[in-house]
Design an enzyme around this catalytic site. Sequence first.
Site, short mmCIF file in Angstrom:
data_model
loop_
_atom_site.label_atom_id
_atom_site.label_comp_id
_atom_site.label_asym_id
_atom_site.label_seq_id
_atom_site.Cartn_x
_atom_site.Cartn_y
_atom_site.Cartn_z
N GLU A 79 11.54 -7.86 -0.07
CA GLU A 79 11.07 -9.22 -0.27
C GLU A 79 9.56 -9.17 -0.39
O GLU A 79 8.92 -8.28 0.19
CB GLU A 79 11.44 -10.07 0.95
N PRO A 82 -5.01 5.51 12.50
CA PRO A 82 -4.22 4.92 13.57
C PRO A 82 -4.29 5.68 14.89
O PRO A 82 -3.95 5.12 15.93
CB PRO A 82 -2.79 4.92 13.02
N GLU A 131 -0.48 0.46 -6.15
CA GLU A 131 0.52 0.18 -5.11
C GLU A 131 0.82 -1.32 -5.02
O GLU A 131 1.98 -1.70 -4.85
CB GLU A 131 0.04 0.71 -3.75
N GLY A 189 0.83 -1.20 0.00
CA GLY A 189 0.00 0.00 0.00
C GLY A 189 0.85 1.24 0.00
O GLY A 189 2.08 1.17 -0.04
N GLU A 194 4.57 -2.79 -5.70
CA GLU A 194 5.33 -3.41 -4.60
C GLU A 194 5.44 -4.92 -4.72
O GLU A 194 6.36 -5.51 -4.15
CB GLU A 194 4.68 -3.05 -3.25
#
Length: 164
Positions: free
Chosen positions: A131, A103, A83, A67, A87
């Site tokens: 990774e 959050p 995204e 994200g 990624e």
Amino acid sequence: MKACPFCAIDLVTVELGGKNRLACVTCEFVHWNNPKPVTATIVPMNNGIVLVKRKFEPFVGSWCLPGGFIEAAEFPHESAEREVFEETGLAVKVSRLLEATAPGREINVIIIFYEAIPVGGSLVAGDDASEVACFEQNNLPEDIAFDLHRQIIDNWFAGRIAVS
Ligand SMILES: [Zn+2]
């Protein structure tokens, strides 16, 4: 933000709408400090989900959902799909909105969680990730970078997210 982006003079603190804001004394500019929207996406694959290992701060070396920040004029679901592709190398289609939340703790973002189904590509770590891998519910990594990611992952595996 310290200076007015239009006048380049220092902002001053004023009370507006019951809160202290930084504003310009020359023009109408107010720094509202609105949260930035980010997406994070659960991609089901191989009986698990796809996580990326973070290459940059914060939480270098921890795992998280793919994200990032929504770009200008981008639809949130398109941003999520972009995204994930950047990624993880996976082309995905958003299948549902899971949750929109924040959050707290003065972290000034709104996080929009999606689920998205792979439709092409193959797992390759992008520039932001060291990774990328699939994890089943019983072998999730201990070090998941963000509490909200851990919560949504647990809820998703447990089937605790209402269908939207
Ligand atoms: Zn100004």
